[in-house]
Design a protein around this motif. Structure first.
Motif, PDB file in Angstrom:
ATOM      1  N   PRO A 116     -12.313 -22.545  38.950  1.00  0.00           N
ATOM      2  CA  PRO A 116     -10.864 -22.638  39.060  1.00  0.00           C
ATOM      3  C   PRO A 116     -10.188 -21.428  38.425  1.00  0.00           C
ATOM      4  N   PHE A 117      -9.035 -21.046  38.985  1.00  0.00           N
ATOM      5  CA  PHE A 117      -8.323 -19.887  38.448  1.00  0.00           C
ATOM      6  C   PHE A 117      -8.017 -20.054  36.976  1.00  0.00           C
ATOM      7  N   THR A 118      -7.643 -21.280  36.571  1.00  0.00           N
ATOM      8  CA  THR A 118      -7.295 -21.485  35.169  1.00  0.00           C
ATOM      9  C   THR A 118      -8.465 -21.163  34.264  1.00  0.00           C
ATOM     10  N   ALA A 119      -9.662 -21.540  34.662  1.00  0.00           N
ATOM     11  CA  ALA A 119     -10.829 -21.274  33.822  1.00  0.00           C
ATOM     12  C   ALA A 119     -11.072 -19.782  33.707  1.00  0.00           C
ATOM     13  N   TRP A 120     -10.971 -19.068  34.838  1.00  0.00           N
ATOM     14  CA  TRP A 120     -11.217 -17.634  34.782  1.00  0.00           C
ATOM     15  C   TRP A 120     -10.130 -16.906  34.008  1.00  0.00           C
ATOM     16  N   SER A 121      -8.895 -17.350  34.111  1.00  0.00           N
ATOM     17  CA  SER A 121      -7.825 -16.719  33.338  1.00  0.00           C
ATOM     18  C   SER A 121      -8.115 -16.816  31.858  1.00  0.00           C
ATOM     19  N   ALA A 122      -8.499 -18.026  31.421  1.00  0.00           N
ATOM     20  CA  ALA A 122      -8.793 -18.207  30.006  1.00  0.00           C
ATOM     21  C   ALA A 122      -9.973 -17.359  29.578  1.00  0.00           C
ATOM     22  N   ALA A 123     -10.930 -17.193  30.487  1.00  0.00           N
ATOM     23  CA  ALA A 123     -12.137 -16.465  30.123  1.00  0.00           C
ATOM     24  C   ALA A 123     -11.903 -14.967  29.988  1.00  0.00           C
ATOM     25  N   TYR A 124     -10.898 -14.440  30.690  1.00  0.00           N
ATOM     26  CA  TYR A 124     -10.760 -12.992  30.715  1.00  0.00           C
ATOM     27  C   TYR A 124      -9.389 -12.492  30.267  1.00  0.00           C
ATOM     28  N   GLY A 125      -8.602 -13.315  29.611  1.00  0.00           N
ATOM     29  CA  GLY A 125      -7.272 -12.907  29.197  1.00  0.00           C
ATOM     30  C   GLY A 125      -7.282 -12.108  27.910  1.00  0.00           C
ATOM     31  N   ALA A 126      -6.101 -11.539  27.598  1.00  0.00           N
ATOM     32  CA  ALA A 126      -5.900 -10.843  26.333  1.00  0.00           C
ATOM     33  C   ALA A 126      -5.670 -11.874  25.237  1.00  0.00           C
ATOM     34  N   PRO A 127      -5.706 -11.460  23.941  1.00  0.00           N
ATOM     35  CA  PRO A 127      -5.410 -12.411  22.867  1.00  0.00           C
ATOM     36  C   PRO A 127      -4.076 -13.113  23.101  1.00  0.00           C
ATOM     37  N   ALA A 128      -4.041 -14.415  22.851  1.00  0.00           N
ATOM     38  CA  ALA A 128      -2.872 -15.231  23.157  1.00  0.00           C
ATOM     39  C   ALA A 128      -1.657 -14.805  22.347  1.00  0.00           C
ATOM     40  N   GLN A 129      -0.477 -14.936  22.970  1.00  0.00           N
ATOM     41  CA  GLN A 129       0.792 -14.579  22.349  1.00  0.00           C
ATOM     42  C   GLN A 129       1.717 -15.796  22.286  1.00  0.00           C
ATOM     43  N   ASN A 130       2.690 -15.748  21.385  1.00  0.00           N
ATOM     44  CA  ASN A 130       3.637 -16.843  21.218  1.00  0.00           C
ATOM     45  C   ASN A 130       4.427 -17.099  22.497  1.00  0.00           C
ATOM     46  N   ALA A 131       4.659 -18.367  22.791  1.00  0.00           N
ATOM     47  CA  ALA A 131       5.485 -18.772  23.922  1.00  0.00           C
ATOM     48  C   ALA A 131       5.818 -20.242  23.752  1.00  0.00           C
ATOM     49  N   THR A 132       6.795 -20.708  24.489  1.00  0.00           N
ATOM     50  CA  THR A 132       7.103 -22.132  24.490  1.00  0.00           C
ATOM     51  C   THR A 132       5.909 -22.894  25.025  1.00  0.00           C
ATOM     52  N   GLY A 133       5.540 -23.973  24.361  1.00  0.00           N
ATOM     53  CA  GLY A 133       4.378 -24.735  24.762  1.00  0.00           C
ATOM     54  C   GLY A 133       4.586 -25.482  26.063  1.00  0.00           C
ATOM     55  N   PRO A 134       3.499 -25.908  26.707  1.00  0.00           N
ATOM     56  CA  PRO A 134       3.613 -26.598  27.992  1.00  0.00           C
ATOM     57  C   PRO A 134       4.294 -27.958  27.900  1.00  0.00           C
ATOM     58  N   TYR A 135       4.434 -28.500  26.692  1.00  0.00           N
ATOM     59  CA  TYR A 135       5.035 -29.822  26.527  1.00  0.00           C
ATOM     60  C   TYR A 135       6.394 -29.792  25.835  1.00  0.00           C
ATOM     61  N   GLY A 136       6.899 -28.587  25.538  1.00  0.00           N
ATOM     62  CA  GLY A 136       8.201 -28.491  24.907  1.00  0.00           C
ATOM     63  C   GLY A 136       8.125 -28.609  23.390  1.00  0.00           C
ATOM     64  N   PRO A 137       9.285 -28.653  22.726  1.00  0.00           N
ATOM     65  CA  PRO A 137       9.327 -28.621  21.261  1.00  0.00           C
ATOM     66  C   PRO A 137       8.846 -29.925  20.632  1.00  0.00           C
ATOM     67  N   LEU A 138       8.468 -29.824  19.358  1.00  0.00           N
ATOM     68  CA  LEU A 138       8.084 -31.017  18.606  1.00  0.00           C
ATOM     69  C   LEU A 138       9.316 -31.857  18.292  1.00  0.00           C
ATOM     70  N   GLN A 139       9.119 -33.160  18.343  1.00  0.00           N
ATOM     71  CA  GLN A 139      10.165 -34.109  17.977  1.00  0.00           C
ATOM     72  C   GLN A 139      10.033 -34.449  16.487  1.00  0.00           C
ATOM     73  N   PRO A 140      11.034 -35.127  15.908  1.00  0.00           N
ATOM     74  CA  PRO A 140      10.914 -35.552  14.506  1.00  0.00           C
ATOM     75  C   PRO A 140       9.661 -36.402  14.297  1.00  0.00           C
ATOM     76  N   ALA A 141       9.149 -36.396  13.065  1.00  0.00           N
ATOM     77  CA  ALA A 141       7.921 -37.129  12.747  1.00  0.00           C
ATOM     78  C   ALA A 141       8.082 -38.615  13.042  1.00  0.00           C
ATOM     79  N   ASP A 142       7.038 -39.229  13.567  1.00  0.00           N
ATOM     80  CA  ASP A 142       7.055 -40.661  13.840  1.00  0.00           C
ATOM     81  C   ASP A 142       6.720 -41.435  12.569  1.00  0.00           C
ATOM     82  N   ALA A 143       6.506 -42.738  12.692  1.00  0.00           N
ATOM     83  CA  ALA A 143       6.269 -43.584  11.521  1.00  0.00           C
ATOM     84  C   ALA A 143       4.983 -43.225  10.802  1.00  0.00           C
ATOM     85  N   ARG A 144       4.091 -42.512  11.472  1.00  0.00           N
ATOM     86  CA  ARG A 144       2.827 -42.103  10.850  1.00  0.00           C
ATOM     87  C   ARG A 144       2.892 -40.660  10.349  1.00  0.00           C
TER      88      ARG A 144
END
Length: 386
Positions: A20-48
């Protein structure tokens, strides 16, 4: 044609399996850089006390020195490396105990049904010391590794069976293991400031009782070509395995290890790096280096255990830092996926996904107390990319 596209075309054209393209991208990419995550920002801490992206929830599965809910089994101290083993319609979460043999040590398991409810728990390894990380095998055993001088690897049987030492995998300060079913080898990390990266080539795939231990050979740079060389004396006495082969490459504190799609990734805590070894191409490079991240501050420090999702994302746990699990995506971005608050004296350990990829287990090794007796094992559910 960019570098990763060229490499992808070259290797596939040579007759290997198209991935899969995703696997090959990860295998041959440059060192990772900061970006917004795929799930968005963290929410306030839960009860745990866990901060998660919107749509995700956490639950406590077990606490050290307390019975696992619905069972009579007391969960071990200092939960560390872990994995999920398929078990019929359900699954098993296995976890090491990073304490001395006289204080427990070894490894345990928790059994879940298809709905994710606990249906059992028990010990699968006893009498060993400082069982830190490890790795599962394609035949559904768990390799539990001792992080001590001339430590051993024990093959345990979460589905039933008696654990056995596997000295052929070498006697050194073991950390993690990752099985490669394509090349039929097991990769191994070593937690020393000048540790090495190894692979074990079994005489028979599926049987770890005999085979050849080899060490990674390369130059001093952070990328390039590599070879493997046989370690003359895997027993490591009187000469430690890491000093037996001229030209073997030193890594600063080997930790987690993960294999997928012709690539093996491993972490080094001494320099906060994630290395990737591109096995089909015969090269290695950096997937992450906290000194090379921009813009802003590096989100990932104290790199430790590592696992991967079916989408090709890498999840890297922190030993210290902000008590985060960070995600490195196939398009070479890094961001925080979750944060455990109020547990600054602990570390995150044992991240592992269920076969369906919709649950992530992990532990806080020392919990809120900062002591081995305070360990907490969690499960996070939500819309993980699959």
């Amino acid at each position: 044609m960019d570098r990763r596209t060229m490499l992808r075309a070259t290797v596939v054209g040579a007759g290997t399996l198209a991935l899969p393209f995703t696997a090959w991208s990860a295998a041959y990419g440059a060192p990772a850089q900061n970006a917004t995550g795929p799930y968005g920002p963290l929410q306030p801490a839960d009860a745990r006390g866990i901060q998660l992206p919107a749509g995700f929830t956490s639950a406590i599965v077990a606490r050290s020195r307390q019975t696992v809910g619905g069972t009579s089994y007391v969960w071990h101290d200092a939960p560390d490396g872990g994995a999920v083993i398929p078990d019929g319609a359900g699954w098993i979460y296995v976890s090491n105990s990073e304490v001395a043999a006289g204080s427990g040590g070894g490894a345990s398991r928790i059994l879940f049904n298809s709905a994710g409810a606990v249906v059992g728990a028990s010990r699968i390894l006893s009498g060993t010391s400082q069982n830190c990380a490890g790795g599962k095998t394609p035949w559904n055993t768990w390799l539990s590794c001792e992080e001590i001088s001339r430590g051993r690897v024990f093959e345990t049987y979460p589905l039933g069976g008696t654990a056995v030492a596997r000295p052929a995998l070498g006697r050194f300060k073991h950390e993690a293991a990752a099985a490669d079913p394509v090349r039929r080898v097991v990769y191994l990390t070593e937690d020393e400031t000048d540790g090495r990266f190894y692979r074990f080539v079994p005489s028979t795939w599926g049987d770890l009782s005999a085979g050849t231990l080899q060490v990674f050979r390369a130059g001093t740079a952070t990328s390039g070509a590599f070879t493997w060389a046989t370690v003359p004396d895997p027993d490591g006495s009187p000469t430690a395995t890491r000093y037996q082969v001229s030209g073997s490459k030193a890594f600063n504190g080997g930790e987690g290890c993960h294999y997928a799609d012709d690539t093996v990734w491993f972490t080094t805590k001494g320099d906060n790096r994630v290395w990737q070894v591109n096995l089909a191409a015969g090269s290695y490079e950096l997937a992450y280096d906290d000194n090379l991240v921009s813009p802003g501050a590096a989100p990932l420090s104290g790199v430790d255990n590592i696992t991967g999702s079916t989408a090709g994302d890498l999840y890297v746990a922190e030993d210290g830092g902000s008590m985060d699990i960070c995600v490195i995506t196939p398009d070479d971005t890094v961001s925080t996926f979750l944060r455990v608050t109020g547990q600054g004296g602990s570390e995150i350990t044992g991240p592992a996904f269920t076969p369906a990829g919709d649950r992530l287990y992990f532990s806080s090794q020392r919990g809120t107390t900062g002591a081995a007796s305070g360990g907490i094992t969690y499960c996070v559910t939500g819309p993980f990319r699959r």
